[in-house]
Design an enzyme around this catalytic site. Structure first.
Site, PDB file in Angstrom:
ATOM      1  N   ARG A   1      -5.681   4.690   7.141  1.00  0.00           N
ATOM      2  CA  ARG A   1      -4.516   4.682   6.239  1.00  0.00           C
ATOM      3  C   ARG A   1      -3.299   5.238   6.964  1.00  0.00           C
ATOM      4  O   ARG A   1      -2.172   4.766   6.773  1.00  0.00           O
ATOM      5  CB  ARG A   1      -4.838   5.489   4.990  1.00  0.00           C
ATOM      6  CG  ARG A   1      -5.927   4.846   4.133  1.00  0.00           C
ATOM      7  CD  ARG A   1      -6.285   5.719   2.953  1.00  0.00           C
ATOM      8  NE  ARG A   1      -7.313   5.115   2.099  1.00  0.00           N
ATOM      9  CZ  ARG A   1      -8.614   5.318   2.259  1.00  0.00           C
ATOM     10  NH1 ARG A   1      -9.069   6.091   3.231  1.00  0.00           N
ATOM     11  NH2 ARG A   1      -9.482   4.752   1.437  1.00  0.00           N
TER      12      ARG A   1
ATOM     13  N   ASP B   1     -11.240   7.923  -4.969  1.00  0.00           N
ATOM     14  CA  ASP B   1     -12.335   8.524  -4.199  1.00  0.00           C
ATOM     15  C   ASP B   1     -13.273   9.307  -5.129  1.00  0.00           C
ATOM     16  O   ASP B   1     -14.494   9.282  -4.971  1.00  0.00           O
ATOM     17  CB  ASP B   1     -11.764   9.465  -3.132  1.00  0.00           C
ATOM     18  CG  ASP B   1     -10.561   8.866  -2.443  1.00  0.00           C
ATOM     19  OD1 ASP B   1     -10.625   8.593  -1.234  1.00  0.00           O
ATOM     20  OD2 ASP B   1      -9.537   8.639  -3.136  1.00  0.00           O
TER      21      ASP B   1
ATOM     22  N   ARG C   1     -15.396   6.853  -6.920  1.00  0.00           N
ATOM     23  CA  ARG C   1     -16.466   6.356  -6.028  1.00  0.00           C
ATOM     24  C   ARG C   1     -17.582   7.389  -5.900  1.00  0.00           C
ATOM     25  O   ARG C   1     -18.770   7.068  -5.923  1.00  0.00           O
ATOM     26  CB  ARG C   1     -15.880   6.060  -4.636  1.00  0.00           C
ATOM     27  CG  ARG C   1     -15.026   4.811  -4.597  1.00  0.00           C
ATOM     28  CD  ARG C   1     -14.312   4.627  -3.264  1.00  0.00           C
ATOM     29  NE  ARG C   1     -13.661   3.321  -3.218  1.00  0.00           N
ATOM     30  CZ  ARG C   1     -12.605   3.023  -2.482  1.00  0.00           C
ATOM     31  NH1 ARG C   1     -12.057   3.961  -1.703  1.00  0.00           N
ATOM     32  NH2 ARG C   1     -12.092   1.812  -2.488  1.00  0.00           N
TER      33      ARG C   1
ATOM     34  N   HIS D   1      -6.080  11.466   0.528  1.00  0.00           N
ATOM     35  CA  HIS D   1      -6.733  10.197   0.192  1.00  0.00           C
ATOM     36  C   HIS D   1      -6.907   9.495   1.545  1.00  0.00           C
ATOM     37  O   HIS D   1      -6.060   8.741   1.991  1.00  0.00           O
ATOM     38  CB  HIS D   1      -5.849   9.363  -0.746  1.00  0.00           C
ATOM     39  CG  HIS D   1      -6.322   7.938  -0.886  1.00  0.00           C
ATOM     40  ND1 HIS D   1      -7.573   7.605  -1.349  1.00  0.00           N
ATOM     41  CD2 HIS D   1      -5.709   6.757  -0.599  1.00  0.00           C
ATOM     42  CE1 HIS D   1      -7.705   6.290  -1.340  1.00  0.00           C
ATOM     43  NE2 HIS D   1      -6.598   5.755  -0.878  1.00  0.00           N
TER      44      HIS D   1
HETATM   45  N1  LIG Z   1      -4.102   4.277  -3.491  1.00  0.00           N
HETATM   46  C1  LIG Z   1      -5.244   3.637  -3.298  1.00  0.00           C
HETATM   47  O1  LIG Z   1      -6.311   4.141  -3.647  1.00  0.00           O
HETATM   48  C2  LIG Z   1      -5.193   2.277  -2.655  1.00  0.00           C
HETATM   49  C3  LIG Z   1      -6.267   1.389  -2.742  1.00  0.00           C
HETATM   50  C4  LIG Z   1      -6.141   0.128  -2.133  1.00  0.00           C
HETATM   51  C5  LIG Z   1      -4.976  -0.197  -1.430  1.00  0.00           C
HETATM   52  N2  LIG Z   1      -3.961   0.719  -1.365  1.00  0.00           N
HETATM   53  C6  LIG Z   1      -2.709   0.448  -0.671  1.00  0.00           C
HETATM   54  O2  LIG Z   1      -1.855  -0.312  -1.526  1.00  0.00           O
HETATM   55  C7  LIG Z   1      -0.926  -1.054  -0.723  1.00  0.00           C
HETATM   56  C8  LIG Z   1      -0.944  -2.519  -1.155  1.00  0.00           C
HETATM   57  O3  LIG Z   1      -2.203  -3.081  -0.854  1.00  0.00           O
HETATM   58  P1  LIG Z   1      -2.496  -4.606  -1.252  1.00  0.00           P
HETATM   59  O4  LIG Z   1      -3.908  -4.865  -0.916  1.00  0.00           O
HETATM   60  O5  LIG Z   1      -1.985  -4.879  -2.612  1.00  0.00           O
HETATM   61  O6  LIG Z   1      -1.560  -5.350  -0.177  1.00  0.00           O
HETATM   62  P2  LIG Z   1      -0.937  -6.818  -0.310  1.00  0.00           P
HETATM   63  O7  LIG Z   1      -0.516  -7.192   1.063  1.00  0.00           O
HETATM   64  O8  LIG Z   1      -1.866  -7.683  -1.066  1.00  0.00           O
HETATM   65  O9  LIG Z   1       0.369  -6.582  -1.227  1.00  0.00           O
HETATM   66  C9  LIG Z   1       1.465  -5.854  -0.813  1.00  0.00           C
HETATM   67  C10 LIG Z   1       2.677  -6.489  -1.449  1.00  0.00           C
HETATM   68  O10 LIG Z   1       3.813  -5.681  -1.120  1.00  0.00           O
HETATM   69  C11 LIG Z   1       4.902  -6.572  -0.977  1.00  0.00           C
HETATM   70  N3  LIG Z   1       6.003  -5.946  -0.235  1.00  0.00           N
HETATM   71  C12 LIG Z   1       6.083  -5.683   1.096  1.00  0.00           C
HETATM   72  N4  LIG Z   1       7.279  -5.127   1.387  1.00  0.00           N
HETATM   73  C13 LIG Z   1       7.958  -5.017   0.227  1.00  0.00           C
HETATM   74  C14 LIG Z   1       9.233  -4.532  -0.115  1.00  0.00           C
HETATM   75  N5  LIG Z   1      10.064  -4.041   0.795  1.00  0.00           N
HETATM   76  N6  LIG Z   1       9.611  -4.588  -1.417  1.00  0.00           N
HETATM   77  C15 LIG Z   1       8.784  -5.100  -2.365  1.00  0.00           C
HETATM   78  N7  LIG Z   1       7.556  -5.583  -2.086  1.00  0.00           N
HETATM   79  C16 LIG Z   1       7.150  -5.544  -0.822  1.00  0.00           C
HETATM   80  C17 LIG Z   1       4.324  -7.778  -0.242  1.00  0.00           C
HETATM   81  O11 LIG Z   1       5.132  -8.929  -0.381  1.00  0.00           O
HETATM   82  C18 LIG Z   1       2.968  -7.907  -0.945  1.00  0.00           C
HETATM   83  O12 LIG Z   1       3.007  -8.809  -2.034  1.00  0.00           O
HETATM   84  C19 LIG Z   1      -1.358  -0.824   0.746  1.00  0.00           C
HETATM   85  O13 LIG Z   1      -0.563   0.172   1.333  1.00  0.00           O
HETATM   86  C20 LIG Z   1      -2.802  -0.365   0.588  1.00  0.00           C
HETATM   87  O14 LIG Z   1      -3.235   0.402   1.700  1.00  0.00           O
HETATM   88  C21 LIG Z   1      -4.047   1.923  -1.970  1.00  0.00           C
END
Ligand SMILES: NC(=O)c1ccc[n+]([C@@H]2O[C@H](COP(=O)([O-])OP(=O)(O)OC[C@H]3O[C@@H](n4cnc5c(N)ncnc54)[C@H](O)[C@@H]3O)[C@@H](O)[C@H]2O)c1
Length: 318
Positions: free
Chosen positions: A93, A153, A156, A180
């Protein structure tokens, strides 16, 4: 406690990718929001998700859903930020920090320009670092900038422990705290089933108590995202539901204890960093974090987590 949910609740979602769209779907099913706006740098993606979600509306709760722009954040009770790059196989991450911080530098000022008082709920990684950055960039008080933190987490962990113990995960009370990410910490010292420590539960109710099994359960918890990403490319159901649970606690003023990332002050020498502890979540966001009594190993783990996070913040000049 009074139910403050009302029918004019708007939730804005920045980032309509896997996490954002899954959260929107779970939120729609929850009936908590009357308006859901999806905002994404890729407007087509947001539009496609909005159309698809709207086709579920006649079968669930009456909700207005559309693909919008930052001006649509005005009046949102909560803006949930999932925008950013996700981990690719083998990436941590923390590897995402430069790219996603740059996105936050552009996104946060646009949100607060239209909505200077709402709550920000952060889901992008590295979660704790971006939550701290969002607090700084927005100028909002820390209680109104919440990181989803270790809600996932912890879920899980409870699930895996429940499978071992043969009980409903909701009957397992155990927290993951800290980052996280890779330095997260299991709080074994207060983990319990029906008030019994896990060791007592096993000794009294299982065939044998084997600490190695618990060690493996934590490792599977910590490394779950790596495994899921290897298998299917991304993780989104658990976090989608976790975000709904936080939103519910806020909108209904529930004062629920959830492990989320918040600004830690003066706790076992840890200061001025976002990381997860069990927090009381109410209508203004994080009401307070709970000061768990930790054993020596847990304190050392949490302090290590805070050092990892502070070092990453320093690379951003924060
Ligand atoms: N917090 C958690 O527990 C958890 C769990 C899973 C994923 N995540 C994180 O969530 C984030 C998104 O993951 P995902 O699988 O949805 O990715 P993804 O690539 O499917 O979606 C990300 C989206 O963000 C958009 N984006 C990028 N730059 C942007 C901007 N400047 N303004 C607006 N939109 C923008 C993209 O167009 C895309 O649609 C990642 O950083 C991932 O690591 C967090």
């Amino acid at each position: 406690m009074e139910d403050t949910t009302n029918h004019s609740v708007k939730i804005a979602i920045i980032g309509a990718g896997n996490v954002g769209a899954t959260f929107a779907y779970a939120l729609l099913g929850s009936g908590l929001a009357s308006q859901i706006v999806l905002i994404d740098a890729n407007h087509k993606r947001a539009e496609g998700e909005a159309i698809d979600l709207n086709h579920a509306v006649p079968l669930t709760h009456s909700t207005r859903i559309w693909a919008g722009d930052y001006e649509d954040c005005a009046g949102a009770a909560i803006t949930v930020i999932t925008a950013g790059t996700a981990q690719k196989p083998g990436e941590t991450r923390l590897d995402l920090v430069q790219r996603n911080y740059a996105i936050y530098q552009s996104v946060i000022p646009q949100i607060v320009a239209h909505n200077p008082t709402g709550i920000l709920l952060i889901a992008s990684n590295p979660l704790d670092v971006l939550s701290y950055a969002a607090m700084k960039l927005s100028g909002l008080p820390a209680n109104r900038v919440i990181g989803s933190g270790t809600i996932l987490d912890t879920a899980r962990f409870r699930y895996l422990l429940s499978q071992h113990a043969g009980v409903d995960p909701r009957s397992v009370h155990a927290f993951i705290i800290g980052e996280h990410g890779d330095s997260e910490v299991p709080v074994w010292s207060s983990a319990n089933i029906a008030g019994m420590s896990l060791a007592d539960y096993c000794r009294m109710n299982c065939e044998e108590y084997n600490p190695e099994v618990y060690k493996r359960i934590f490792e599977q918890t910590r490394d779950a995202a790596y495994r899921i990403i290897e298998l299917k490319g991304a993780t989104f159901y658990g976090i989608g539901m976790g975000l709904v649970r936080i939103v519910e606690a806020i909108l209904r003023g529930q004062h629920t204890v959830l492990s989320v990332s918040t600004l830690i002050q003066d706790y076992y020498g840890i200061d001025d960093v976002y990381l997860s502890l069990p927090c009381v979540i109410g209508p203004d966001g994080v009401n307070k974090f709970l000061r768990l009594p930790l054993n020596e190993e847990e304190v050392a783990g949490l302090q290590k987590s805070s050092i990892v996070l502070k070092e990453t913040l320093h690379t951003l000049g924060l």
